[in-house]
Design an enzyme around this catalytic site. Structure first.
Site, mmCIF file in Angstrom:
data_model
loop_
_atom_site.group_PDB
_atom_site.id
_atom_site.type_symbol
_atom_site.label_atom_id
_atom_site.label_comp_id
_atom_site.label_asym_id
_atom_site.label_seq_id
_atom_site.Cartn_x
_atom_site.Cartn_y
_atom_site.Cartn_z
ATOM 1 N N HIS A 2 46.627 32.543 36.060
ATOM 2 C CA HIS A 2 47.288 33.019 34.833
ATOM 3 C C HIS A 2 48.762 33.288 35.112
ATOM 4 O O HIS A 2 49.181 33.277 36.267
ATOM 5 C CB HIS A 2 46.628 34.308 34.324
ATOM 6 C CG HIS A 2 46.803 35.480 35.252
ATOM 7 N ND1 HIS A 2 45.886 35.800 36.232
ATOM 8 C CD2 HIS A 2 47.803 36.394 35.378
ATOM 9 C CE1 HIS A 2 46.299 36.869 36.894
ATOM 10 N NE2 HIS A 2 47.472 37.248 36.412
ATOM 11 N N HIS A 33 41.849 38.212 31.736
ATOM 12 C CA HIS A 33 43.065 37.693 31.088
ATOM 13 C C HIS A 33 43.322 36.256 31.525
ATOM 14 O O HIS A 33 43.062 35.876 32.658
ATOM 15 C CB HIS A 33 44.290 38.580 31.321
ATOM 16 C CG HIS A 33 44.696 38.774 32.763
ATOM 17 N ND1 HIS A 33 43.844 38.651 33.829
ATOM 18 C CD2 HIS A 33 45.908 39.085 33.293
ATOM 19 C CE1 HIS A 33 44.501 38.883 34.946
ATOM 20 N NE2 HIS A 33 45.756 39.147 34.656
ATOM 21 N N HIS A 78 55.132 36.878 36.642
ATOM 22 C CA HIS A 78 54.467 36.303 37.800
ATOM 23 C C HIS A 78 53.515 35.183 37.428
ATOM 24 O O HIS A 78 53.073 35.048 36.300
ATOM 25 C CB HIS A 78 53.734 37.372 38.624
ATOM 26 C CG HIS A 78 52.494 37.933 37.976
ATOM 27 N ND1 HIS A 78 52.466 39.132 37.328
ATOM 28 C CD2 HIS A 78 51.218 37.468 37.914
ATOM 29 C CE1 HIS A 78 51.237 39.384 36.887
ATOM 30 N NE2 HIS A 78 50.456 38.397 37.227
ATOM 31 N N HIS A 124 44.785 46.822 40.030
ATOM 32 C CA HIS A 124 45.229 47.105 38.667
ATOM 33 C C HIS A 124 44.140 47.906 37.952
ATOM 34 O O HIS A 124 42.954 47.610 38.097
ATOM 35 C CB HIS A 124 45.423 45.818 37.869
ATOM 36 C CG HIS A 124 46.493 44.912 38.398
ATOM 37 N ND1 HIS A 124 47.792 45.311 38.591
ATOM 38 C CD2 HIS A 124 46.460 43.599 38.740
ATOM 39 C CE1 HIS A 124 48.511 44.287 39.026
ATOM 40 N NE2 HIS A 124 47.723 43.242 39.152
ATOM 41 N N TYR A 168 51.509 41.607 44.744
ATOM 42 C CA TYR A 168 52.645 40.897 44.147
ATOM 43 C C TYR A 168 53.626 40.568 45.258
ATOM 44 O O TYR A 168 53.950 41.436 46.084
ATOM 45 C CB TYR A 168 53.374 41.763 43.124
ATOM 46 C CG TYR A 168 52.700 41.917 41.786
ATOM 47 C CD1 TYR A 168 51.971 40.894 41.191
ATOM 48 C CD2 TYR A 168 52.836 43.107 41.077
ATOM 49 C CE1 TYR A 168 51.384 41.054 39.946
ATOM 50 C CE2 TYR A 168 52.257 43.273 39.824
ATOM 51 C CZ TYR A 168 51.537 42.244 39.266
ATOM 52 O OH TYR A 168 50.972 42.403 38.030
ATOM 53 N N GLU A 174 51.362 36.276 42.431
ATOM 54 C CA GLU A 174 50.310 37.257 42.685
ATOM 55 C C GLU A 174 49.150 36.533 43.353
ATOM 56 O O GLU A 174 48.868 35.375 43.019
ATOM 57 C CB GLU A 174 49.807 37.866 41.368
ATOM 58 C CG GLU A 174 48.649 38.851 41.560
ATOM 59 C CD GLU A 174 48.066 39.389 40.249
ATOM 60 O OE1 GLU A 174 47.842 38.588 39.317
ATOM 61 O OE2 GLU A 174 47.828 40.602 40.173
#
Lengths: 307, 102
Positions: A153, A199, A214, A246, A255, A265
């Site tokens: 992503h 996500h 990112h 997270h 990161y 990431e």
């Protein structure tokens, strides 16, 4: 519900300042395979476990950032359907003929209200070294570097994230999975899924347009996150933060930056999302925990450093 | 080994050392100093934009979005891509508005 519209983020084209350094980073450190090099200098890469021809495109340029992000859709008919819907919603559509990238079919591109170029496509050839499908071993040869499984992503920064999210949800069929709200209800971060992932794209409100926060790669386990951290220290790579977790998506993460300053990431974990799940909401007073669950505080770089 | 160069940051009166062949921002970080904002450390994000007011240096690749060709000639540089060649005096520079344009 079967995934019948947008399948997944399929490719991202990143601008890099120095291709030799970029290849050392993406090929040797992260561990992607180079699958093609274009006459225009672009280099095409994929992870060992991706079937499609390529997922990461590096373009030599005099600045860093993201040129565009491509989402694969289920079929050419679905692609035509999305094209019509985008036009009906008043978005200008750019048709890119097949072959602009090696082994990639036609693309339908549009500029999201945040200024990012988003592309849709249905057809891409299998890579020559795609994973086995009959009595399949884990891999042809043991994965290198951080052993990424897939390009997963991107998090993008821009001004009109409400408008952009509307395009993704109302036109492209994404679901809102999580959000960060200010006390007056303004959305400052939006997480969207087109699948069962927590996500497939995320958006953060930011002054200006078309910024990349990112580009993320999936690893298999927390142990692999540790191995990635070992590589980052061994080679003095530029680390932003991590290993940590997270709160949003619950992913375990690091990161770090590529040699042109684009943030990458590596992450693993995260919950499975289904379209009937309720939206998870974080308030800005708890945003530290939302973004970095162990530190419980944002670092300055998270909100300000983008390409 | 060559004597490390002395880097003076005018705005905050901070001073630190940078070994020959090292990058200015990386040397600062290793000494635990915070005189210059640290971003990507790799020439892309523009966070560590400085104006070199005195001394010699060479630079590695920097995003043209943050440092234009004219800017370079006037001594603007990203500290993460500055290799000092002598003692340097620098100050933090204002980031231009051009980095907001798509």
């Amino acid at each position: 519900m079967a995934i019948s519209g947008v399948l997944r983020p399929g490719y991202v084209q990143l601008r890099v300042l120095d291709m030799k350094e970029a290849l050392q980073h993406y090929r040797d450190r992260i561990g992607l395979d180079v699958v093609a090099t274009g006459d225009d200098g672009r280099v095409y890469l994929k992870t060992y476990d991706e079937f499609d021809h390529h997922s990461i495109i590096l373009r030599p340029a005099d600045d860093a950032g993201m040129d565009y992000l491509g989402f694969k859709v289920a079929s050419e008919d679905v692609l035509d359907g999305f094209r019509d819907k985008l036009i009906r919603a008043g978005l200008e559509v750019i048709d890119v003929p097949a072959g602009e990238q090696p082994r990639l079919g036609r693309r339908v591109a549009f500029i999201a209200p945040t200024g990012h170029r988003i592309e849709l496509y249905a057809t891409i050839e299998r890579a020559d070294n795609s994973p086995m499908t009959t009595n399949p071993d884990l891999w042809h040869a043991e994965p290198r570097g951080m052993k990424p499984i897939r390009f997963d992503h991107c998090l993008i920064y821009g001004d009109d994230i409400d408008g952009a999210a509307e395009v993704f949800t109302d036109i492209l069929g994404f679901s809102l999975t999580e959000q960060v709200l200010t006390p007056d209800g303004t959305k400052v971060a939006i997480f969207l899924s087109c699948s069962t992932k927590a996500h497939d794209i995320a958006l953060v409100r930011f002054e200006g347009k078309n910024k990349l926060h990112h580009c993320s790669f999936l690893l298999e386990s927390w142990n692999d996150i540790g191995h990635a951290a070992d590589i980052m220290t061994r080679y003095n790579m530029s680390v932003d933060i991590g290993p940590t977790r997270h709160g949003i998506t619950r992913g375990q993460t690091i990161y770090f930056f590529d040699p042109s300053g684009n943030r990458n990431e590596v992450f693993c974990g995260g919950y499975a999302f289904y379209p009937d799940n309720p939206v998870r909401t974080w308030h800005t007073e708890e945003v530290g925990k939302a973004i970095f669950y162990y530190e419980r505080a944002l670092n300055d770089r998270f909100m300000t450093v983008v390409t | 080994m060559d004597r490390p160069f002395t880097i003076k940051v005018e705005n905050c009166g901070s001073e630190f050392r940078c070994p020959s062949g090292d990058r200015l921002l990386h040397a600062m970080e290793r000494q635990g100093r915070q005189a210059i904002p640290v971003g990507c450390r790799n020439g892309g994000c523009g966070a560590c934009l400085i104006q070199v007011t005195e001394g010699d240096y060479r630079t590695g690749p920097m995003s043209a979005r943050h440092v234009s060709a004219e800017g370079r000639q006037c001594g603007l540089a990203l500290a993460c891509r500055v290799y000092p060649q002598s003692d340097l005096t620098v100050r933090l520079a204002e980031r231009s508005s051009t980095d907001q344009t798509p």
